[in-house]
Write an enzyme that holds these catalytic residues in place. Structure first.
Site, PDB file in Angstrom:
ATOM      1  CB  CYS A 192      -0.959  -0.021   1.189  1.00 28.45           C
ATOM      2  SG  CYS A 192      -2.037  -1.467   1.150  1.00 28.45           S
ATOM      3  CG  HIS A 230      -1.048   4.594   5.497  1.00 28.57           C
ATOM      4  ND1 HIS A 230      -1.184   4.348   4.138  1.00 28.57           N
ATOM      5  CD2 HIS A 230      -1.214   3.390   6.109  1.00 28.57           C
ATOM      6  CE1 HIS A 230      -1.401   3.058   3.947  1.00 28.57           C
ATOM      7  NE2 HIS A 230      -1.444   2.454   5.126  1.00 28.57           N
ATOM      8  CD  GLU A 264      -0.132   7.973   9.405  1.00 28.76           C
ATOM      9  OE1 GLU A 264       0.188   8.698   8.445  1.00 28.76           O
ATOM     10  OE2 GLU A 264      -1.138   7.218   9.374  1.00 28.76           O
ATOM     11  CE  LYS A 268      -5.056   4.567   2.924  1.00 30.99           C
ATOM     12  NZ  LYS A 268      -4.124   5.711   2.992  1.00 30.99           N
ATOM     13  CG  HIS A 290      -6.258   0.900   2.471  1.00 30.97           C
ATOM     14  ND1 HIS A 290      -5.451   1.489   1.516  1.00 30.97           N
ATOM     15  CD2 HIS A 290      -5.406   0.263   3.326  1.00 30.97           C
ATOM     16  CE1 HIS A 290      -4.191   1.223   1.777  1.00 30.97           C
ATOM     17  NE2 HIS A 290      -4.135   0.481   2.866  1.00 30.97           N
ATOM     18  CG  PHE A 328       0.074  -6.091   4.357  1.00 33.96           C
ATOM     19  CD1 PHE A 328      -0.333  -5.262   5.380  1.00 33.96           C
ATOM     20  CD2 PHE A 328      -0.783  -7.104   3.943  1.00 33.96           C
ATOM     21  CE1 PHE A 328      -1.568  -5.428   5.993  1.00 33.96           C
ATOM     22  CE2 PHE A 328      -2.028  -7.286   4.548  1.00 33.96           C
ATOM     23  CZ  PHE A 328      -2.418  -6.438   5.573  1.00 33.96           C
TER      24      PHE A 328
END
Length: 414
Positions: A154, A294, A305, A326, A331, A390
């Site tokens: 991502c 993110h 984060e 998002k 996402h 990931f």
């Protein structure tokens, strides 16, 4: 810039819906979700691939490549570039996908099992490989320069933009398509993510399901689409009097080196990527005016984060507006970074920060200014965009509002 998203299939529609706090999340109606834990997603609506690409081309391409070509077409028209006035060997393509043509793969596995090997499509492999989108863009625009399809989960969009930025700054290209694309809302994908308890199960209220930094968040909402930007050296852009949205001035990347799916709980990799981007941009943390987080709406991810931003910016972290796209888009996996970079470029140009919707009861561990509920007008010069994936991949890019000034060789426009 070009966008295919749950909030609209062009930049202006996407941007208008984003700043108005509209959610693009809805119930899945493209396959049977009766036995699925998560039954909602950010599905692309009103996308007619045959009308955009032509019947024969649309049929041989997976949906993720269709999205990429449509977004690239909008970006190309927006940039007003002319192939007759470009050195094809200095026109590059850095466009990636996290999962690639999974829809095509699943369809052909079903065909194999039901009808036998002779009925499997001979175009399966070129349609499903994750570099297919980059290849198709290269072929369509005769882009003979460097072509790469980064696979950093991502973080792909920011990885592509950052590496394209490096490519141009090194003098190896003048113009580069950069970004990401994804079309992974399938029965198989939803089952896997759902069984991993990664997805929100707020099925009865789709528009409220993606809620970054909110205490009631219960996972991310899968989405699809593409975000493609055309990066160009500043000298090349000025020579042809191009419209300039903003400048890419910094890029940083890192790895958590922690876990294949879980983010580092203290945000170590995120901190390193942001710090590297700031150093690469040759600015101080105090010069960052806005952050595009993110922020996937997961329990651990949003906290880590936030910790990374606090560590990097100190007390100043409480004064920097942080937006979480998002919350509206869901996402978009490999497409997220490209789409969110476009949103940040529009923010800097228009002086508007999109809201973080559904932030009704902030998690006590998430106590920064996340621009809750309503968009905010603000004069901004410099913005930072985060993308994590990931495998512990982290990528951050820094954009600066374009101001007509003395040409500097390390600048790249988009």
């Amino acid at each position: 810039m070009g966008v295919v998203s749950p909030l609209g299939n062009n930049v202006q529609t996407f941007w208008n819906n984003l700043i108005n706090g509209k959610s693009g999340i809805s119930s899945i109606d493209t396959f049977d979700v009766t036995d699925h834990k998560a039954k909602i997603a950010g599905i692309i609506r009103d996308f007619d691939a045959e009308k955009i690409l032509g019947k024969s081309e649309a049929r041989r391409l997976d949906r993720f490549s269709q999205f990429a070509l449509a977004a690239a077409e909008e970006a190309w028209e927006d940039a007003k570039l002319d192939l007759n006035n470009i050195d094809a060997e200095r026109l590059g393509v850095y466009v990636g996908s996290g999962i690639g043509g999974i829809e095509t793969l699943i369809e052909n596995i079903d065909t194999l099992r039901q009808k036998g090997p002779r009925r499997v499509s001979p175009t399966l492999v070129p349609a499903m490989i994750s570099n297919a989108a980059a290849a198709q863009i290269s072929i369509k625009w005769n882009a003979m320069g460097p072509s790469m399809s980064p696979v950093s989960a991502c973080a792909i969009g920011n990885t592509a933009i950052g590496e394209a930025f490096r490519l141009i700054r090194s003098g190896e290209a003048d113009v580069v398509f950069a970004g990401g694309t994804e079309a992974a809302i399938t029965d198989l994908s939803m089952a896997s993510f759902g069984n991993a308890t990664a997805l929100s199960q707020r099925n009865n209220d789709p528009e409220k399901a993606s809620r970054p930094f909110d205490q009631a968040r219960d996972g991310f909402v899968m989405s699809e689409g593409a975000g493609i930007l055309i990066l160009e050296s500043l000298t090349h852009a000025l020579r042809r009097k191009a419209k300039i949205y903003s400048e890419v001035i910094g890029y940083g990347a890192s790895s958590d080196a922690h876990h294949i799916v879980a983010t580092h709980p203290e945000g170590k990799g995120a901190f390193n990527a942001m710090r590297s981007a700031i150093r690469n941009a040759n600015i101080s943390p105090d010069e960052v005016n806005v952050i595009s987080a993110h922020a996937t709406s997961t329990k651990v991810g949003d906290i880590s984060e936030t910790k990374a931003m606090k560590q990097l910016f100190g007390e100043k972290a409480y004064q920097i507006p942080v937006t979480a796209n998002k919350s509206m888009l869901g996402h978009m996996l490999g497409a997220a970074g490209g789409v969110e970079a476009i949103a940040l470029a529009m923010s800097l140009k228009e002086g508007i920060i999109p809201p973080t919707i559904n932030l009704e009861n902030p998690d006590p561990s998430c106590d920064l200014d996340y621009v809750p509920t309503v968009a905010r007008q603000m004069n901004m010069k410099t913005g930072l965009s985060n993308s994590f994936g990931f495998g512990g991949h982290n990528a951050a890019v820094i954009l600066k509002k374009y101001e007509d000034e003395t040409i500097c060789s390390n600048k790249v426009k988009l």
